[in-house]
Design an enzyme around this catalytic site. Structure first.
Site, short mmCIF file in Angstrom:
data_model
loop_
_atom_site.label_atom_id
_atom_site.label_comp_id
_atom_site.label_asym_id
_atom_site.label_seq_id
_atom_site.Cartn_x
_atom_site.Cartn_y
_atom_site.Cartn_z
N SER A 126 46.55 43.09 40.93
CA SER A 126 45.96 43.94 42.31
C SER A 126 45.90 42.83 43.54
CB SER A 126 44.22 42.99 41.79
OG SER A 126 43.50 42.82 43.17
N TYR A 151 38.02 37.94 36.29
CA TYR A 151 38.71 39.00 36.08
C TYR A 151 40.33 38.83 36.40
CZ TYR A 151 40.39 42.92 38.94
OH TYR A 151 41.51 44.15 39.93
N LYS A 155 44.62 39.47 35.75
CA LYS A 155 45.77 39.83 36.58
C LYS A 155 46.93 39.05 36.63
CE LYS A 155 43.72 44.06 36.94
NZ LYS A 155 43.83 44.89 36.66
#
Ligand code: UDP
Length: 341
Positions: A126, A151, A155
């Site tokens: 991302s 989160y 990644k």
């Protein structure tokens, strides 16, 4: 015989669109999903669009023995790993849930790939890894910023796990991390699309649900940013364009056209769009008026981020093609269609 591609999280938003594009490109898709944030109907959508029944296993990628059975049963030499939790706010409240699910599932997959001699892996990363970048647009060489949520950290950590596993297994494992910007829209058939559970966090589902009368009013989070109209700038990429980037990236690995064993590509349009532009674009694309107001800034939002897509354009031979207006139409068609299913 068709080449198999394992798609974890293939019933989800980006996974289902990628399953369609892979199938249409002639691959045999094997989907693993546990429906933790997806719906069984998407499998039917994939079948209707492609005319091919996707191979499907209901399993949690954290369950290594269940995943082992997938490796025992199916032929594939490549995998695309979508299966992950993605709600930023929830990850702050429940970090262990995010670290466990997002990292364990990936490590299981990588270990099984090595064990079973399956070589090619694409990872869903991302643009969140760039954080609040000083220089825009961001290239793949723009330094990553410390993550501002668990989160986002999963990644970054998963990218590093992939890089290190590839480095430790030369000739046995090749990986590409695709850094997605803001995926929006739906398949033109309106048979698959984004299905947020509960109140949407992301802008476009919130817009479509407001237009549908499910939400009363869209809050625009901040109009006092240092941008031309005061709202944040993002790079909104059509989900079908994004799905096609996976097809070319997996082809690059399969045909051994990759230049390094681990590569990273930005997948965006290269064009910054403000929240106001997106809202007004949605209104004119669909000929409707949206109920919105300006609210305070949302914690954790960066002012602006958009992609330099030169590397993906030149190396993958890929570029985003769909016009924003068509994407915004597809988002609304999907919203209208999904209520009828
Ligand atoms: N946004 C907004 N209202 C909403 C949801 C999002 O104004 O209800 C804004 C948000 O502040 C950001 C942009 O829309 O500037 C995109 O947010 P989203 O959550 O879709 O993606 P992000 O870029 O945060 O990953």
């Amino acid at each position: 015989m068709k080449r198999g591609v394992l798609v974890t999280g293939g019933a989800g938003y980006i996974g289902s669109h990628t399953a369609v594009e892979l199938t249409e490109a002639g691959y045999e898709v094997i989907i693993v999903d546990n429906f933790s944030n997806s719906d069984r109907n998407s499998l039917e959508g994939i079948r209707k669009i492609t005319g091919v029944e996707p191979k499907f296993v209901e399993a949690d990628c954290c369950d290594k023995e269940a995943m082992r059975r997938v490796f025992e049963e199916y032929e594939f030499d490549s995998a695309i790993h979508f299966a992950a939790y993605k709600a930023v706010g929830e990850s702050v409240a429940k970090p262990a849930k995010y670290y466990r699910n997002n990292l364990l599932s990936f490590i299981n997959l990588l270990e099984l790939m090595l064990e079973y001699g399956r070589k090619n892996i694409l990872f869903s990363s991302s643009a969140t890894v760039y954080g609040d970048a000083e220089v825009l647009p961001v290239t793949e060489l723009t330094p990553r910023k410390p993550a501002t949520s668990p989160y986002g950290n999963t990644k970054q950590m998963a990218e590093d796990i992939l890089r290190d596993m590839v480095a430790a297994n030369t000739g046995k494992l090749c990986g590409i991390a695709l850094r997605y910007f803001n995926p929006i829209g739906a398949h033109p058939s309106a048979l698959i699309g984004e299905l947020p559970r509960g109140v949407p966090n992301n802008l476009v589902p919130y817009i479509t649900q407001t237009a549908a009368g499910i939400r009363e009013c869209l809050s625009i989070f901040g109009d006092d940013y240092n941008t031309p109209d005061g709202s944040c700038l993002r790079d909104y990429i059509d989900v079908v364009d994004l799905a096609r980037a996976h097809v070319v990236a997996i082809g690059r690995l399969i045909e051994e056209r990759n230049k390094q064993n681990y590569e990273v590509f930005n997948i965006g349009t290269g064009r910054p769009v403000s929240v106001f532009e997106l809202v007004h674009g949605f209104e004119s694309a669909n000929n409707l008026k949206l109920n919105y107001n300006v609210a305070p800034r949302r914690a954790g939002d960066v002012t602006a981020v958009w992609a330099d897509t030169t590397l993906a354009n030149e190396e993958l031979g890929w570029r985003a093609e769909r016009e924003l207006i068509d994407t915004l139409r597809s988002a609304w068609e999907w919203e209208c269609n999904v209520r009828k299913q």
